[in-house]
Design a protein around this motif. Sequence first.
Motif, PDB file in Angstrom:
ATOM      1  N   ILE A 126       8.491 -45.311  10.642  1.00  0.00           N
ATOM      2  CA  ILE A 126       8.015 -45.628   9.069  1.00  0.00           C
ATOM      3  C   ILE A 126       6.664 -45.484   8.808  1.00  0.00           C
ATOM      4  O   ILE A 126       5.863 -45.455   9.801  1.00  0.00           O
ATOM      5  N   PRO A 127       6.270 -45.148   7.555  1.00  0.00           N
ATOM      6  CA  PRO A 127       4.703 -45.033   7.071  1.00  0.00           C
ATOM      7  C   PRO A 127       4.141 -46.157   7.537  1.00  0.00           C
ATOM      8  O   PRO A 127       4.590 -47.376   7.587  1.00  0.00           O
ATOM      9  N   LYS A 128       2.710 -46.061   8.049  1.00  0.00           N
ATOM     10  CA  LYS A 128       1.925 -47.213   8.629  1.00  0.00           C
ATOM     11  C   LYS A 128       0.584 -47.097   8.020  1.00  0.00           C
ATOM     12  O   LYS A 128      -0.095 -45.772   7.995  1.00  0.00           O
ATOM     13  N   PHE A 129      -0.004 -48.166   7.711  1.00  0.00           N
ATOM     14  CA  PHE A 129      -1.194 -48.234   6.978  1.00  0.00           C
ATOM     15  C   PHE A 129      -2.060 -49.215   7.466  1.00  0.00           C
ATOM     16  O   PHE A 129      -1.705 -50.267   8.127  1.00  0.00           O
ATOM     17  N   VAL A 130      -3.571 -48.961   7.548  1.00  0.00           N
ATOM     18  CA  VAL A 130      -4.395 -49.966   7.733  1.00  0.00           C
ATOM     19  C   VAL A 130      -5.015 -50.401   6.426  1.00  0.00           C
ATOM     20  O   VAL A 130      -5.351 -49.565   5.945  1.00  0.00           O
ATOM     21  N   TYR A 131      -5.014 -51.788   6.411  1.00  0.00           N
ATOM     22  CA  TYR A 131      -5.935 -52.380   5.263  1.00  0.00           C
ATOM     23  C   TYR A 131      -7.100 -52.908   5.756  1.00  0.00           C
ATOM     24  O   TYR A 131      -7.244 -53.804   6.329  1.00  0.00           O
ATOM     25  N   VAL A 132      -8.327 -52.435   5.237  1.00  0.00           N
ATOM     26  CA  VAL A 132      -9.458 -52.658   5.519  1.00  0.00           C
ATOM     27  C   VAL A 132      -9.922 -53.678   4.219  1.00  0.00           C
ATOM     28  O   VAL A 132     -10.085 -53.112   3.129  1.00  0.00           O
ATOM     29  N   ALA A 133      -9.881 -54.838   4.480  1.00  0.00           N
ATOM     30  CA  ALA A 133     -10.397 -56.052   3.497  1.00  0.00           C
ATOM     31  C   ALA A 133     -11.770 -55.964   3.039  1.00  0.00           C
ATOM     32  O   ALA A 133     -12.207 -56.803   2.248  1.00  0.00           O
ATOM     33  N   SER A 134     -12.511 -55.163   3.836  1.00  0.00           N
ATOM     34  CA  SER A 134     -13.849 -55.116   3.329  1.00  0.00           C
ATOM     35  C   SER A 134     -14.023 -53.880   2.424  1.00  0.00           C
ATOM     36  O   SER A 134     -13.312 -53.165   1.653  1.00  0.00           O
ATOM     37  N   HIS A 135     -15.355 -53.308   2.355  1.00  0.00           N
ATOM     38  CA  HIS A 135     -15.690 -52.462   1.552  1.00  0.00           C
ATOM     39  C   HIS A 135     -15.721 -50.704   1.899  1.00  0.00           C
ATOM     40  O   HIS A 135     -15.836 -50.826   3.212  1.00  0.00           O
ATOM     41  N   ALA A 136     -15.945 -49.946   1.082  1.00  0.00           N
ATOM     42  CA  ALA A 136     -16.075 -48.491   1.727  1.00  0.00           C
ATOM     43  C   ALA A 136     -17.309 -47.918   2.480  1.00  0.00           C
ATOM     44  O   ALA A 136     -17.288 -47.299   3.433  1.00  0.00           O
ATOM     45  N   TRP A 137     -18.595 -48.694   2.195  1.00  0.00           N
ATOM     46  CA  TRP A 137     -19.597 -48.459   3.160  1.00  0.00           C
ATOM     47  C   TRP A 137     -19.569 -48.932   4.609  1.00  0.00           C
ATOM     48  O   TRP A 137     -19.899 -48.251   5.519  1.00  0.00           O
ATOM     49  N   TYR A 138     -19.033 -50.331   4.611  1.00  0.00           N
ATOM     50  CA  TYR A 138     -18.413 -50.681   5.863  1.00  0.00           C
ATOM     51  C   TYR A 138     -17.539 -49.746   6.732  1.00  0.00           C
ATOM     52  O   TYR A 138     -17.574 -49.596   7.757  1.00  0.00           O
ATOM     53  N   LEU A 139     -16.432 -49.396   6.099  1.00  0.00           N
ATOM     54  CA  LEU A 139     -15.621 -48.658   6.491  1.00  0.00           C
ATOM     55  C   LEU A 139     -16.031 -47.280   6.964  1.00  0.00           C
ATOM     56  O   LEU A 139     -15.787 -46.954   7.917  1.00  0.00           O
ATOM     57  N   SER A 140     -17.030 -46.804   6.173  1.00  0.00           N
ATOM     58  CA  SER A 140     -17.827 -45.456   6.821  1.00  0.00           C
ATOM     59  C   SER A 140     -18.582 -45.582   7.978  1.00  0.00           C
ATOM     60  O   SER A 140     -18.269 -44.754   8.929  1.00  0.00           O
ATOM     61  N   ASN A 196     -11.368 -46.398  17.004  1.00  0.00           N
ATOM     62  CA  ASN A 196     -10.663 -45.078  17.334  1.00  0.00           C
ATOM     63  C   ASN A 196      -9.074 -45.197  16.903  1.00  0.00           C
ATOM     64  O   ASN A 196      -8.384 -44.178  16.675  1.00  0.00           O
ATOM     65  N   ASN A 197      -8.614 -46.570  16.736  1.00  0.00           N
ATOM     66  CA  ASN A 197      -7.191 -46.701  16.508  1.00  0.00           C
ATOM     67  C   ASN A 197      -6.927 -46.330  14.798  1.00  0.00           C
ATOM     68  O   ASN A 197      -5.888 -46.255  14.398  1.00  0.00           O
ATOM     69  N   LEU A 198      -8.200 -46.237  14.154  1.00  0.00           N
ATOM     70  CA  LEU A 198      -7.972 -46.170  12.713  1.00  0.00           C
ATOM     71  C   LEU A 198      -6.867 -44.939  12.300  1.00  0.00           C
ATOM     72  O   LEU A 198      -5.891 -45.002  11.490  1.00  0.00           O
ATOM     73  N   CYS A 199      -7.314 -43.789  13.249  1.00  0.00           N
ATOM     74  CA  CYS A 199      -6.467 -42.653  12.964  1.00  0.00           C
ATOM     75  C   CYS A 199      -5.182 -42.638  13.275  1.00  0.00           C
ATOM     76  O   CYS A 199      -4.575 -41.445  13.043  1.00  0.00           O
ATOM     77  N   LYS A 200      -4.738 -43.540  14.074  1.00  0.00           N
ATOM     78  CA  LYS A 200      -3.236 -43.650  14.238  1.00  0.00           C
ATOM     79  C   LYS A 200      -2.565 -44.058  13.434  1.00  0.00           C
ATOM     80  O   LYS A 200      -1.121 -43.888  13.499  1.00  0.00           O
ATOM     81  N   SER A 201      -3.084 -44.480  12.283  1.00  0.00           N
ATOM     82  CA  SER A 201      -2.229 -44.682  10.931  1.00  0.00           C
ATOM     83  C   SER A 201      -2.118 -43.489  10.046  1.00  0.00           C
ATOM     84  O   SER A 201      -2.612 -42.473  10.423  1.00  0.00           O
ATOM     85  N   ASP A 202      -1.226 -43.526   9.133  1.00  0.00           N
ATOM     86  CA  ASP A 202      -1.149 -42.668   8.101  1.00  0.00           C
ATOM     87  C   ASP A 202      -2.162 -42.367   7.082  1.00  0.00           C
ATOM     88  O   ASP A 202      -2.351 -41.395   6.519  1.00  0.00           O
ATOM     89  N   CYS A 226     -13.547 -35.355   9.096  1.00  0.00           N
ATOM     90  CA  CYS A 226     -13.382 -34.700  10.415  1.00  0.00           C
ATOM     91  C   CYS A 226     -13.162 -35.983  11.592  1.00  0.00           C
ATOM     92  O   CYS A 226     -12.647 -35.873  12.595  1.00  0.00           O
ATOM     93  N   SER A 227     -13.946 -37.063  11.313  1.00  0.00           N
ATOM     94  CA  SER A 227     -13.835 -38.201  12.161  1.00  0.00           C
ATOM     95  C   SER A 227     -12.686 -39.175  12.056  1.00  0.00           C
ATOM     96  O   SER A 227     -12.007 -39.458  12.900  1.00  0.00           O
ATOM     97  N   LEU A 228     -12.454 -39.220  10.669  1.00  0.00           N
ATOM     98  CA  LEU A 228     -11.309 -40.277  10.292  1.00  0.00           C
ATOM     99  C   LEU A 228      -9.966 -39.727  10.225  1.00  0.00           C
ATOM    100  O   LEU A 228      -8.995 -40.295  10.812  1.00  0.00           O
ATOM    101  N   LYS A 229      -9.899 -38.429   9.744  1.00  0.00           N
ATOM    102  CA  LYS A 229      -8.552 -37.611   9.853  1.00  0.00           C
ATOM    103  C   LYS A 229      -7.524 -38.090   8.945  1.00  0.00           C
ATOM    104  O   LYS A 229      -6.619 -37.192   8.959  1.00  0.00           O
ATOM    105  N   ILE A 230      -7.516 -38.984   8.183  1.00  0.00           N
ATOM    106  CA  ILE A 230      -6.608 -39.587   7.369  1.00  0.00           C
ATOM    107  C   ILE A 230      -7.165 -39.816   5.913  1.00  0.00           C
ATOM    108  O   ILE A 230      -8.338 -40.268   5.869  1.00  0.00           O
ATOM    109  N   PRO A 231      -6.415 -39.961   4.834  1.00  0.00           N
ATOM    110  CA  PRO A 231      -6.676 -40.146   3.713  1.00  0.00           C
ATOM    111  C   PRO A 231      -7.352 -41.612   3.443  1.00  0.00           C
ATOM    112  O   PRO A 231      -6.766 -42.528   4.369  1.00  0.00           O
TER     113      PRO A 231
END
Length: 490
Positions: A126-140, A196-202, A226-231
Motif C-alpha cells: 500500500i502507498p506509504k507516506f511520512v508526515y513531517v509536522a514541522s516546516h519545509a526549512w526544517y525538512l530540507s 535516511n529512512n525518509l526516502c523509504k516512503s513514497d 537527488c538526496s530525498l528522491k521522493i516528492p
Amino acid sequence: MDLQKTAHVVLLSSPGIGHLIPIIELGKRFHIHHNFKVTILVITSQTSQAESQILKSATNPSLYTIIPIPSSNISATAVSTRIRLTMRHSIPSIKSALINLPLRPSAFIVDIFGTESLILAKELNIPKFVYVASHAWYLSLFAYSPVLDKQIEGQYVDQKEPLKIPGCKSVRPEDLVDSMMDRNNLQYKEYLITANNLCKSDAVLVNTWNELQHRELKALNGELSCSLKIPVFAVGPIVRQTKSKTDQDTESMMKWLDKQPKESVVYVSFGSGGTLSYDQMKELAFGLELSEQRFIWVLRAPRGDDADGAFFTTGCSDRFDEIQKQLPDGFLERIKNLGMLVQEWAPQVNVLKHGSIGCFISHCGWGSVLESLTNGVPIIAWPLYAEQRMNATMLVEELGVAVKTTLSPTKNVVGREEIASLVKKVILVERNGKSNHMRERVREIKVSAEKALCEGGSSYNTLSKVAKIINKQDFISLSLNVDMRDEIKD
C-alpha cells in the motif's frame, strides 16, 4: 486487486502531544474533505496525563477510530532518542494492529519518528507516506543531513560558517536541531537513521503551505531531490480549529479575557514539554511585572535540568501553591489585577482565538507557531529544544512576525529588563502614528493560511492530489519523474 468503495487511511503517531495533535488533525481533513475512513494508531507514553486527556477528549468515532498501543518502558537521556527507540520496539505491536484491522488499509502515514514502520506498508503493498509536522526549512535540513554528515568533518557547532543547504537559507550552527549538536552521541546516530529512512516512503507530506515557503518547497522538489528522491507535498497549515471543551477553570479564564481590551494580553506558554529553571521563572515573573502589561502564564515546575523535562511527565502532579512559592516575594499580590497564573495546561486554541490576546511568549514548537499565526498573534520567541531555534530564526528573520531574546534561553537566564522590553515592543503600538509592522505581517500570513486551506487553495489542492493517489492506489504517479515534480513545484 478489488478496490474498496471507501479509502481507508491509517496514521501512526509517536508519543507526545506535539506529535499526536498534528496526526489527528490530518486524519480529520482526510475524512471531512475526502470522505476517507480514518484509523489512528497512537503509541502512548503511559506517563503523560495530558496525553491521556487529549486521547480522551479527541475520541470522535464519526471522524476516526483511535487505537492506543502501550509502549515499552524505554530509558534514554534525550527525549528524541527515547521516542525513536520506543517506536522501534513498537513495530511488532503496530504490525499486529494493522493486520487485525477490519478494513484493509489503502495507505499508511507515519510521523517523522515512525519511519522504521514503513516496511509494514511495503509488506502490505500500500502507498506509504511520512508526515513531517514541522516546516519545509526544517525538512530540507533533515533530508540533507546524510549529505552534510559526509561533507563536514568535526562537530557542526564548531563550524565558522552556516551549513549550506541547496536552494534554501543556510543554517547557523547555533540554530541546529538538538540531535545535531553532538555527532558522537546516540541521539545523532538515531537522527541519521531516521533521516535516511525518509526516502523509504513514497512521498513526504509537510505541514506548511506554498505561499509561506515557496523557495524551500521548490528546492525539496528540485535541487534537494537527488538526496530525498521522493516528492514533497505541502498540505498545511494543519492546526486545531475547534475550541477545547471548557471546565470551570477555563470558563473563569475566558471570562477574565472578555474583560480585557483588544490585543492587550500576553499569553505565556512553553508547550506540553517545556520547562524553565526556578531562576528563569523568577526573572520572567519580574519581566512581566515590569512590562505593566496584562498576561496569562501557564506555569509549570522544572523537571530536572532539561528544557524538555516535562515531555513524558506532563500533568498536574505538582502542588500549585508550592510552585508559586518559588516566584518573587509579593508577586502574586502585586499582579492580582494584572495577570493570571494557570497550572500546567491551558486551552491554547481558545486563548489564541480570543480578541484580547496581543502577544504569545512561545517555545516555538511548530504546532504552537501555526496556532499563533493562523490567529494573527505575533510572537516573542523563546526556543527551548528540538528544532525550535530554527523556528525562532525563521519567524524573526524570514517572516517578520516575532522578536527573540538576545541570548539563547536554552543556555542563559534571560533578564527581566529584556523580557519587559520585548513585551512592550510587541504589545504596544509604535509611536508617531506608525502602525505595528509585525502585527500587520502576521495578519497577512493569517489570510494567506486561510486561502491555502480553502477549496481551490494550494494546500487544499495538494491534499486532494494525495487523496486521489490513495483512492486509485496510483503508485506510478508517486514515482520520481519530471512531470510529477514540475506539477508539485507549480
